[in-house]
Design a protein around this motif. Structure first.
Motif, PDB file in Angstrom:
ATOM      1  N   ARG A 133       2.354  -6.381   9.266  1.00  9.04           N
ATOM      2  CA  ARG A 133       1.568  -5.320   9.814  1.00  9.04           C
ATOM      3  C   ARG A 133       2.261  -4.822  11.209  1.00  9.04           C
ATOM      4  NH1 ARG A 133      -4.154  -7.168   7.418  1.00  9.04           N
ATOM      5  NH2 ARG A 133      -4.363  -5.796   5.689  1.00  9.04           N
TER       6      ARG A 133
ATOM      7  N   LEU B  78     -10.551   4.749   3.010  1.00 11.95           N
ATOM      8  CA  LEU B  78      -9.879   3.878   2.450  1.00 11.95           C
ATOM      9  C   LEU B  78      -9.445   4.087   1.166  1.00 11.95           C
ATOM     10  CD1 LEU B  78      -8.518   0.961   2.501  1.00 11.95           C
ATOM     11  CD2 LEU B  78     -10.820   0.147   2.091  1.00 11.95           C
TER      12      LEU B  78
ATOM     13  N   LYS C 162       0.936  -1.288   0.178  1.00 16.04           N
ATOM     14  CA  LYS C 162      -0.109  -0.076  -0.061  1.00 16.04           C
ATOM     15  C   LYS C 162       1.003   1.364  -0.074  1.00 16.04           C
ATOM     16  CE  LYS C 162      -3.975  -2.061   2.406  1.00 16.04           C
ATOM     17  NZ  LYS C 162      -4.788  -2.142   3.470  1.00 16.04           N
TER      18      LYS C 162
ATOM     19  N   THR D 157      -5.453  -7.338  10.784  1.00  7.59           N
ATOM     20  CA  THR D 157      -5.789  -5.647  10.138  1.00  7.59           C
ATOM     21  C   THR D 157      -5.236  -4.615  10.887  1.00  7.59           C
ATOM     22  OG1 THR D 157      -7.668  -6.913   9.374  1.00  7.59           O
ATOM     23  CG2 THR D 157      -7.626  -4.296   9.179  1.00  7.59           C
TER      24      THR D 157
ATOM     25  N   PHE E 123     -15.442   3.578   6.968  1.00 10.97           N
ATOM     26  CA  PHE E 123     -13.987   3.949   6.518  1.00 10.97           C
ATOM     27  C   PHE E 123     -13.631   3.710   4.872  1.00 10.97           C
ATOM     28  CE2 PHE E 123     -14.175  -0.947   7.767  1.00 10.97           C
ATOM     29  CZ  PHE E 123     -13.464  -1.299   6.506  1.00 10.97           C
TER      30      PHE E 123
ATOM     31  N   ASN F   5      -2.345   0.239   6.833  1.00 10.65           N
ATOM     32  CA  ASN F   5      -1.427  -1.110   7.380  1.00 10.65           C
ATOM     33  C   ASN F   5      -0.586  -1.783   6.536  1.00 10.65           C
ATOM     34  OD1 ASN F   5      -3.506  -2.037   5.783  1.00 10.65           O
ATOM     35  ND2 ASN F   5      -4.814  -3.166   7.385  1.00 10.65           N
TER      36      ASN F   5
ATOM     37  N   HIS G  86     -16.509  -2.973   0.621  1.00 14.65           N
ATOM     38  CA  HIS G  86     -16.581  -2.128   1.893  1.00 14.65           C
ATOM     39  C   HIS G  86     -17.397  -0.891   1.423  1.00 14.65           C
ATOM     40  CE1 HIS G  86     -13.468  -4.919   3.728  1.00 14.65           C
ATOM     41  NE2 HIS G  86     -13.058  -4.899   2.873  1.00 14.65           N
TER      42      HIS G  86
ATOM     43  N   TYR H  86     -12.248  -2.191  -3.944  1.00 16.13           N
ATOM     44  CA  TYR H  86     -12.608  -2.328  -2.496  1.00 16.13           C
ATOM     45  C   TYR H  86     -14.205  -2.212  -2.331  1.00 16.13           C
ATOM     46  CZ  TYR H  86      -8.090  -2.339  -0.292  1.00 16.13           C
ATOM     47  OH  TYR H  86      -6.904  -2.786   0.123  1.00 16.13           O
TER      48      TYR H  86
ATOM     49  N   ARG I 162     -19.056   0.331   4.520  1.00 17.40           N
ATOM     50  CA  ARG I 162     -18.438   0.371   5.762  1.00 17.40           C
ATOM     51  C   ARG I 162     -18.029   2.243   5.987  1.00 17.40           C
ATOM     52  NH1 ARG I 162     -16.022  -4.663   6.269  1.00 17.40           N
ATOM     53  NH2 ARG I 162     -15.138  -4.300   8.324  1.00 17.40           N
TER      54      ARG I 162
ATOM     55  N   ILE J  78      -4.466   1.022  11.630  1.00 19.78           N
ATOM     56  CA  ILE J  78      -5.466   0.041  11.225  1.00 19.78           C
ATOM     57  C   ILE J  78      -5.653   0.350   9.796  1.00 19.78           C
ATOM     58  CG2 ILE J  78      -7.387   1.357  11.784  1.00 19.78           C
ATOM     59  CD1 ILE J  78      -8.708  -1.387  12.442  1.00 19.78           C
ATOM     60  N   GLU J  79      -5.594   1.527   9.235  1.00 21.36           N
ATOM     61  CA  GLU J  79      -6.042   1.809   7.829  1.00 21.36           C
ATOM     62  C   GLU J  79      -4.622   2.003   6.919  1.00 21.36           C
ATOM     63  OE1 GLU J  79      -8.434   5.546   6.454  1.00 21.36           O
ATOM     64  OE2 GLU J  79      -6.276   5.999   6.133  1.00 21.36           O
TER      65      GLU J  79
ATOM     66  N   ARG K  28      -2.106 -14.430   4.363  1.00 18.57           N
ATOM     67  CA  ARG K  28      -2.769 -13.820   5.552  1.00 18.57           C
ATOM     68  C   ARG K  28      -1.913 -13.684   6.791  1.00 18.57           C
ATOM     69  NH1 ARG K  28      -6.950 -10.164   4.340  1.00 18.57           N
ATOM     70  NH2 ARG K  28      -7.086 -10.332   6.656  1.00 18.57           N
TER      71      ARG K  28
HETATM   72  P1  ADP Z   1      -7.879  -6.582   5.534  1.00 28.43           P
HETATM   73  O1  ADP Z   1      -7.101  -6.106   5.050  1.00 28.43           O
HETATM   74  O2  ADP Z   1      -7.078  -7.377   6.808  1.00 28.43           O
HETATM   75  O3  ADP Z   1      -8.549  -8.033   4.935  1.00 28.43           O
HETATM   76  P2  ADP Z   1     -10.544  -5.559   5.768  1.00 28.43           P
HETATM   77  O4  ADP Z   1     -10.665  -6.334   4.527  1.00 28.43           O
HETATM   78  O5  ADP Z   1     -11.452  -5.699   6.837  1.00 28.43           O
HETATM   79  O6  ADP Z   1      -8.973  -5.861   6.243  1.00 28.43           O
HETATM   80  O7  ADP Z   1     -10.511  -4.249   5.441  1.00 28.43           O
HETATM   81  C1  ADP Z   1      -9.815  -3.597   4.224  1.00 28.43           C
HETATM   82  C2  ADP Z   1      -8.878  -2.246   4.504  1.00 28.43           C
HETATM   83  O8  ADP Z   1      -9.903  -1.436   5.083  1.00 28.43           O
HETATM   84  C3  ADP Z   1      -8.085  -2.720   5.618  1.00 28.43           C
HETATM   85  O9  ADP Z   1      -6.880  -3.433   5.238  1.00 28.43           O
HETATM   86  C4  ADP Z   1      -7.787  -1.247   6.075  1.00 28.43           C
HETATM   87  O10 ADP Z   1      -6.829  -0.578   5.479  1.00 28.43           O
HETATM   88  C5  ADP Z   1      -8.939  -0.606   6.226  1.00 28.43           C
HETATM   89  N1  ADP Z   1      -9.892  -0.891   7.421  1.00 28.43           N
HETATM   90  C6  ADP Z   1     -10.554  -2.023   7.594  1.00 28.43           C
HETATM   91  N2  ADP Z   1     -10.955  -1.593   8.990  1.00 28.43           N
HETATM   92  C7  ADP Z   1     -10.909  -0.382   9.279  1.00 28.43           C
HETATM   93  C8  ADP Z   1     -11.381   0.399  10.073  1.00 28.43           C
HETATM   94  N3  ADP Z   1     -11.907   0.200  11.300  1.00 28.43           N
HETATM   95  N4  ADP Z   1     -10.759   1.916  10.183  1.00 28.43           N
HETATM   96  C9  ADP Z   1     -10.083   2.195   8.962  1.00 28.43           C
HETATM   97  N5  ADP Z   1      -9.923   1.509   8.011  1.00 28.43           N
HETATM   98  C10 ADP Z   1     -10.153   0.066   8.141  1.00 28.43           C
END
Ligand code: ADP
Ligand code: MG
Length: 140
Positions: A104, A63, A11, A93, A59, A114, A54, A51, A57, A111-112, A87
């Motif tokens: 990570r 994102l 990223k 995450t 975020f 990452n 999501h 994405y 969601r 968390i964002e 993984r």
């Molecule tokens: P992963 O990347 O571990 O598969 P997700 O698919 O749940 O996680 O989420 C996609 C991406 O969205 C995450 O890698 C992260 O960059 C962002 N993200 C997830 N949850 C949050 C959150 N609570 N706040 C901000 N960004 C988030």
């Protein structure tokens, strides 16, 4: 366990800090082989589509913004059980919950931001690989 392929994205937070080599080293040390790799800048449309799952969601907007804030490196990883193996080496995450030695835990900023994306199932891996790569660009 069968040999699989999965999609990985390094990223913008990681390309910005010039740690793509360190991340690739962790992937390779875990037994994953980088069989395709390209550096690019995602458009808003591309990041939004990638994405789309999501979309609802809270975020999502942030994102998309962070994924388009700089270059990414998209990769196809190959290996035994590659989807789960990636993984595992990525870690949770939220870096605060990630196990020691994971990408990570060692590199993520938040968390964002990452540092890496990884497909979460064989089915999604196939779709995500197709999103970025032609068959002829993947050299196993
Ligand atoms: P992963 O990347 O571990 O598969 P997700 O698919 O749940 O996680 O989420 C996609 C991406 O969205 C995450 O890698 C992260 O960059 C962002 N993200 C997830 N949850 C949050 C959150 N609570 N706040 C901000 N960004 C988030
Ligand atoms: Mg995910």
């Amino acid at each position: 366990m069968a040999v699989e392929r999965t999609l990985s994205i390094i990223k913008p937070d990681a390309t910005r800090r010039n740690i793509t080599g360190k991340i690739n080293a962790k992937l390779e040390e875990a037994g994953l082989r980088i069989v395709a790799q390209r550096r690019l800048r995602l458009s808003k449309t591309q990041a939004g589509a990638f994405y789309a799952v999501h979309k609802k969601r809270p975020f999502y907007k942030d994102l998309v913004k962070s994924m388009t804030s700089g270059p990414v490196v998209v990769q196809v990883l190959e290996g035994e059980g590659a989807v789960q193996k990636n993984r595992d080496v990525m870690g949770a995450t939220n870096p605060a919950n990630a196990a020691p030695g994971t990408i990570r835990k060692d590199f993520a900023e938040s968390i964002e931001a990452n540092s890496v994306h990884g497909s979460d199932s064989a089915e999604n891996a196939a779709q995500e690989i197709k999103f970025f790569f032609k068959k002829s660009e993947i050299v196993g």
